[in-house]
Design a protein around this motif. Structure first.
Motif, PDB file in Angstrom:
ATOM      1  N   LEU A 161      -1.627 -17.933  40.478  1.00 34.52           N
ATOM      2  CA  LEU A 161      -0.997 -18.843  41.291  1.00 34.52           C
ATOM      3  C   LEU A 161       0.433 -18.297  41.869  1.00 34.52           C
ATOM      4  N   ALA A 162       0.441 -17.249  41.496  1.00 30.75           N
ATOM      5  CA  ALA A 162       1.357 -16.169  42.729  1.00 30.75           C
ATOM      6  C   ALA A 162       0.749 -16.002  43.487  1.00 30.75           C
ATOM      7  N   ARG A 163      -1.147 -15.313  43.566  1.00 26.78           N
ATOM      8  CA  ARG A 163      -1.189 -15.442  44.565  1.00 26.78           C
ATOM      9  C   ARG A 163      -1.818 -15.856  45.479  1.00 26.78           C
ATOM     10  N   GLN A 164      -1.934 -17.608  45.342  1.00 26.88           N
ATOM     11  CA  GLN A 164      -2.767 -18.715  45.669  1.00 26.88           C
ATOM     12  C   GLN A 164      -1.405 -19.135  46.588  1.00 26.88           C
ATOM     13  N   SER A 165       0.158 -19.280  45.984  1.00 27.34           N
ATOM     14  CA  SER A 165       1.560 -19.099  46.748  1.00 27.34           C
ATOM     15  C   SER A 165       1.619 -18.881  47.976  1.00 27.34           C
ATOM     16  N   ASN A 166       2.366 -19.666  49.144  1.00 35.81           N
ATOM     17  CA  ASN A 166       2.586 -18.330  50.627  1.00 35.81           C
ATOM     18  C   ASN A 166       4.196 -18.727  50.268  1.00 35.81           C
ATOM     19  N   ASP A 167       4.850 -19.176  48.995  1.00 37.21           N
ATOM     20  CA  ASP A 167       6.039 -19.194  48.748  1.00 37.21           C
ATOM     21  C   ASP A 167       6.780 -17.913  48.289  1.00 37.21           C
ATOM     22  N   LEU A 168       7.517 -16.972  48.760  1.00 34.26           N
ATOM     23  CA  LEU A 168       8.242 -15.481  47.565  1.00 34.26           C
ATOM     24  C   LEU A 168       8.437 -16.092  46.667  1.00 34.26           C
ATOM     25  N   SER A 169       9.211 -16.574  46.952  1.00 29.66           N
ATOM     26  CA  SER A 169      10.160 -16.538  45.397  1.00 29.66           C
ATOM     27  C   SER A 169       9.350 -17.648  44.411  1.00 29.66           C
ATOM     28  N   GLN A 170       8.687 -18.366  44.540  1.00 30.03           N
ATOM     29  CA  GLN A 170       7.189 -18.972  44.222  1.00 30.03           C
ATOM     30  C   GLN A 170       7.023 -17.742  43.795  1.00 30.03           C
ATOM     31  N   ARG A 171       5.868 -16.487  43.828  1.00 29.32           N
ATOM     32  CA  ARG A 171       5.677 -15.767  43.978  1.00 29.32           C
ATOM     33  C   ARG A 171       6.285 -14.881  42.775  1.00 29.32           C
ATOM     34  N   LEU A 172       7.401 -14.853  42.889  1.00 33.67           N
ATOM     35  CA  LEU A 172       8.246 -13.875  42.149  1.00 33.67           C
ATOM     36  C   LEU A 172       8.506 -14.597  40.880  1.00 33.67           C
ATOM     37  N   SER A 173       8.348 -15.633  40.826  1.00 35.93           N
ATOM     38  CA  SER A 173       8.404 -16.561  39.965  1.00 35.93           C
ATOM     39  C   SER A 173       7.532 -16.348  38.373  1.00 35.93           C
ATOM     40  N   PHE A 174       6.015 -16.404  39.135  1.00 38.51           N
ATOM     41  CA  PHE A 174       4.894 -16.320  38.411  1.00 38.51           C
ATOM     42  C   PHE A 174       4.458 -15.110  38.271  1.00 38.51           C
ATOM     43  N   LEU A 175       4.852 -14.245  38.924  1.00 36.86           N
ATOM     44  CA  LEU A 175       4.869 -13.096  38.225  1.00 36.86           C
ATOM     45  C   LEU A 175       5.942 -12.624  37.381  1.00 36.86           C
ATOM     46  N   GLU A 176       7.140 -12.357  37.529  1.00 38.62           N
ATOM     47  CA  GLU A 176       8.215 -12.418  36.572  1.00 38.62           C
ATOM     48  C   GLU A 176       7.909 -13.381  35.394  1.00 38.62           C
ATOM     49  N   GLN A 177       7.067 -14.861  34.856  1.00 38.13           N
ATOM     50  CA  GLN A 177       6.992 -15.336  34.287  1.00 38.13           C
ATOM     51  C   GLN A 177       5.178 -14.290  33.316  1.00 38.13           C
ATOM     52  N   ALA A 178       4.734 -13.890  33.846  1.00 40.52           N
ATOM     53  CA  ALA A 178       3.304 -13.232  34.084  1.00 40.52           C
ATOM     54  C   ALA A 178       3.805 -12.177  32.957  1.00 40.52           C
ATOM     55  N   TYR A 179       3.994 -11.259  33.601  1.00 37.82           N
ATOM     56  CA  TYR A 179       4.869  -9.523  34.063  1.00 37.82           C
ATOM     57  C   TYR A 179       6.062 -10.172  32.142  1.00 37.82           C
ATOM     58  N   SER A 180       6.065 -11.634  31.801  1.00 42.33           N
ATOM     59  CA  SER A 180       6.691 -11.118  30.520  1.00 42.33           C
ATOM     60  C   SER A 180       5.865 -10.991  29.302  1.00 42.33           C
ATOM     61  N   ILE A 181       4.267 -11.202  29.496  1.00 44.80           N
ATOM     62  CA  ILE A 181       3.700 -11.798  28.755  1.00 44.80           C
ATOM     63  C   ILE A 181       2.666 -10.327  28.561  1.00 44.80           C
ATOM     64  N   PRO A 182       3.172 -10.009  27.519  1.00 48.62           N
ATOM     65  CA  PRO A 182       2.347  -8.153  26.952  1.00 48.62           C
ATOM     66  C   PRO A 182       0.759  -8.301  27.670  1.00 48.62           C
ATOM     67  N   ALA A 183       0.019  -7.381  28.437  1.00 46.37           N
ATOM     68  CA  ALA A 183      -1.144  -7.344  28.641  1.00 46.37           C
ATOM     69  C   ALA A 183      -1.804  -6.216  27.705  1.00 46.37           C
ATOM     70  N   PRO A 184      -3.292  -6.152  26.959  1.00 43.38           N
ATOM     71  CA  PRO A 184      -3.322  -5.418  26.452  1.00 43.38           C
ATOM     72  C   PRO A 184      -3.868  -4.008  27.615  1.00 43.38           C
ATOM     73  N   ASN A 185      -5.155  -4.694  28.523  1.00 44.95           N
ATOM     74  CA  ASN A 185      -5.228  -3.728  29.480  1.00 44.95           C
ATOM     75  C   ASN A 185      -4.592  -3.084  30.476  1.00 44.95           C
ATOM     76  N   SER A 186      -3.787  -1.723  29.989  1.00 46.76           N
ATOM     77  CA  SER A 186      -2.902  -1.247  31.167  1.00 46.76           C
ATOM     78  C   SER A 186      -3.383  -1.122  32.532  1.00 46.76           C
ATOM     79  N   SER A 187      -4.425  -0.250  32.789  1.00 50.65           N
ATOM     80  CA  SER A 187      -5.520  -0.041  34.352  1.00 50.65           C
ATOM     81  C   SER A 187      -4.852  -1.740  34.727  1.00 50.65           C
ATOM     82  N   TYR A 188      -4.889  -3.178  34.239  1.00 47.31           N
ATOM     83  CA  TYR A 188      -5.144  -3.680  35.179  1.00 47.31           C
ATOM     84  C   TYR A 188      -3.863  -4.839  34.996  1.00 47.31           C
TER      85      TYR A 188
END
Length: 676
Positions: A161-188
């Motif tokens: 969703l962050a990639r698809q959004s054209n609005d910076l505040s939306q992209r930041l909000s989506f990434l903020e939520q995404a990075y709050s979730i642990p990701a097992p693959n550190s390279s990604y």
């Protein structure tokens, strides 16, 4: 060279128009927008009919995904297509439903049923993610994301969703939520943050804040460096670039082992630091690790951007037996430094080397304490540096970053001054081969000097060219010597088991290719080897010879390559390959791909495709019936890529195999839809 490339490009474009009278002037008359719309309607109808006739559900799903890609809404509601999609959904399995999501994305009313089917085997969240990735409706995609329960898939959905959004505040909000979730693959984990690159110059503060909050210091340094580069390229982005660089150095200062991050940052820092700051950071973060042997010597080479005295001093400080010796380290440092500042290094090799200080504590073999021994040692160090530079020229330079002609000439002079005759011959041989690889002119004085040494030191008929510097020295021989040696090597292949000679066979092909002999002479060698392979039933080696000869005689290579194909043309399965050993071509597609990798200039694939199209069209009447469909299908592909839809449409009905015809027709429809 520029004129030649222009001529080749022109010939290549001309070759595209070779496909007969129907694909020339007549094509220009019929390929009007109105005619194309009529053709599109007809081809879409045929494609829907053909897809509906296949009993292979997996194939049907793949075709529908391709057909609906980029399709306008009016076509999606076309009679027959919607019914076919619904029928396929009724028959689909939970596992296949995930891949079918890219088609169902276009039909919101069918999405609940797809999710219900996928959910039967716990694939509902995967199907939702696929729907989000293909969605044209942002609100619908957000609702689907809210339904995803699997943490890793929810994070992927938020990043999408962050990639698809054209609005910076939306992209930041989506990434903020995404990075709050642990990701097992550190390279990604943080690859999606680079989507904020276009905003690097205007929004450094929120981007830095996002990085500080979620990214570790070690992962953050290359991310900050990327944003600094992106900001510096934008108008008025220098202040933002400096903000990212300052944040990166703050991370470096907190790392327990900062040397690798500091080295990367010093090399890529934008804007570059002043000398005093640069050297201070080098001494603080990198030099201690060099002294302890905890990092490689590459960072030392970057000191050449300031001066050689600094490079020599820090190299000496980095060398401490038994971890590292100066005489073993310094030539490698100089070799890498040459790619950083060629002129500075050449100046030092021509004049500055005689100021080199000697510290026997840093040397494997101590130097006697007399003037002549010291002069000899300095000269030998210089000569070894020159040799190492010549070994790796094609690693550091290319067409995009060529070795300047003035630097090439100065390097040739230094190579001819190497004191030891054996090392001088080796240096001249390496330089000769590397300049050829770079496509640069080899000065005649170098060739004359090298051939004189070659006559003095090498018994050409008895020399083992597979050992030591044989391949490099081979190129220095006269034309007659090279031909005689290649003749001898080819004869050695008769009667030798293929499993015992695979590596040496490929080495021989490479040696012929790089022999510097005329194209006609090289082709004679290729045809001779191919005859030996035919007599011994070695299909793989015939194919390799045909591939190598494709840039000289494409028509001959095509005949050989297709003659190598097995009678069943891969219908009974293709042999598996493994690392370093790919199977011989099994069908028309394999044969064409092998040839495509060798035709013409590999840097100009469009020209290569045009040459191959012309040759294949000429070969088509004599091709085996089982190969013609594969050839026609491939001929359509470059035509479609070039948007020559009318020309491709002349060929599609001639493809007899229904599966290949349908795949090509779908490609035609999808491409036209996306390029209207």
């Amino acid at each position: 060279m520029i004129r030649w490339r222009w001529l080749m490009a022109a010939c290549g474009v001309a070759a595209v128009f070779f496909l007969g009278a129907r694909v020339s002037a007549q094509d220009h008359k019929v390929a009007t927008p109105e005619k194309l719309l009529i053709d599109l309607d007809q081809q879409l109808t045929l494609a829907i009919q053909q897809i509906g006739q296949t009993a292979d559900l997996q194939q049907r799903v793949a075709w529908l995904n391709g057909l609906t890609l980029g399709m306008p809404p009016a076509q999606l509601e076309r009679d027959g297509l919607r019914q076919l999609v619904a029928r396929t959904l009724d028959e689909i399995s939970p596992d296949a439903s995930v891949s079918f999501a890219s088609t169902i994305t276009h039909y919101p009313a069918l999405q609940p049923k797809l999710l219900e089917i996928a959910g039967r085997e716990g694939r509902g969240d995967s199907a939702r993610l696929q729907l989000i990735r293909n969605s044209r409706d942002h609100r619908s995609a957000v609702r689907l994301m809210d339904q995803i329960q699997t943490a890793t898939l929810r994070r992927l959905a938020l990043e999408t969703l962050a990639r698809q959004s054209n609005d910076l505040s939306q992209r930041l909000s989506f990434l903020e939520q995404a990075y709050s979730i642990p990701a097992p693959n550190s390279s990604y984990r943080f690859s999606s943050i680079y989507e904020l690159g276009p905003d690097a110059a205007t929004s450094p503060e929120p981007i830095c804040q996002l990085i500080r909050k979620h990214v570790s210091e070690s992962d953050a340094v290359p991310i900050y460096t990327y944003f600094a580069s992106a900001a510096a390229q934008a108008d008025g982005g220098q202040a933002a670039a400096q903000q990212y660089i300052d944040a990166a150095w703050e991370c470096v200062s907190k790392l327990p082992e900062p040397q690798d991050a500091a080295s990367m940052l010093l090399r890529r820092e934008i804007p570059p630091a002043e000398r005093e700051t640069w050297v201070e950071r080098f001494d603080q973060y990198i030099l201690p690790a060099l002294r302890r042997g905890q990092t490689g010597i590459d960072p030392l080479s970057d000191l050449a951007r300031f001066d050689m005295a600094l490079l020599v001093d820090r190299t000496m400080q980095s060398c401490m037996l038994p971890l590292r010796s100066f005489d073993g380290t310094f030539p490698s440092v100089i070799e890498r430094a040459f790619s950083v500042r060629p002129t500075v290094v050449l100046d030092w090799l021509e004049r500055g080397y005689d100021q080199l200080e000697i510290d026997n504590d840093l040397l494997v073999l101590p130097v006697a304490d007399d003037a002549q021994s010291r002069r000899d040692w300095r000269r030998d160090v210089r000569d070894q540096c020159v040799f190492e530079i010549t070994e790796y020229l094609s690693v550091h330079f290319s067409d995009a970053e060529p070795l300047p002609p003035a630097s090439r000439d100065r390097l040739c002079d230094l190579a001819m001054q190497v004191h030891d005759p054996g090392l001088r011959l080796a240096t001249l041989a390496e330089l000769n081969e590397e300049l050829r690889r770079l496509g640069q002119e080899v000065p005649s004085r170098l060739t004359v000097a090298a051939q004189g040494l070659l006559r003095e030191r090498i018994d050409f008929p008895s020399f083992d060219w597979q050992q030591d510097q044989g391949p490099q020295l081979f190129l220095l021989g006269s034309e007659t010597q090279r031909i005689d040696w290649l003749n001898d090597r080819i004869e050695q292949f008769r009667g030798v088991d293929v499993t015992e000679r695979t590596d040496s066979f490929r080495s021989l092909l490479r040696r012929i290719s790089a022999s510097g002999l005329s194209a006609s002479q090289r082709l004679k060698f290729y045809k001779r080897i191919e005859r030996i392979a035919v007599a011994q039933g070695e299909t793989r080696q015939r194919a390799e010879v045909a591939q190598q000869a494709a840039s000289i005689d494409l028509a001959w290579s095509i005949r050989v390559m297709f003659d190598c194909l097995p009678p069943d043309r891969g219908r009974n399965g293709k042999p598996d390959g493994n690392i370093g050993w790919l199977p011989a071509p099994s069908d028309a597609g394999d044969a064409i791909q092998w040839l495509r990798n060798r035709v013409g200039d590999p840097r100009a694939q469009q020209v290569a495709d045009a040459l191959l199209m012309k040759a294949l069209w000429q070969y088509l009447p004599e091709a085996d019936q089982s190969d013609r469909d594969g050839i026609r299908q491939w001929l359509c592909q470059p035509l479609i890529r070039q948007h020559r839809y009318a020309a491709a449409l002349e060929l599609i009905p001639q493809i007899n195999d229904l599966k290949q015809q349908t795949s090509t027709r779908i490609l035609w429809v999808s491409s036209l839809n996306q390029n209207q």
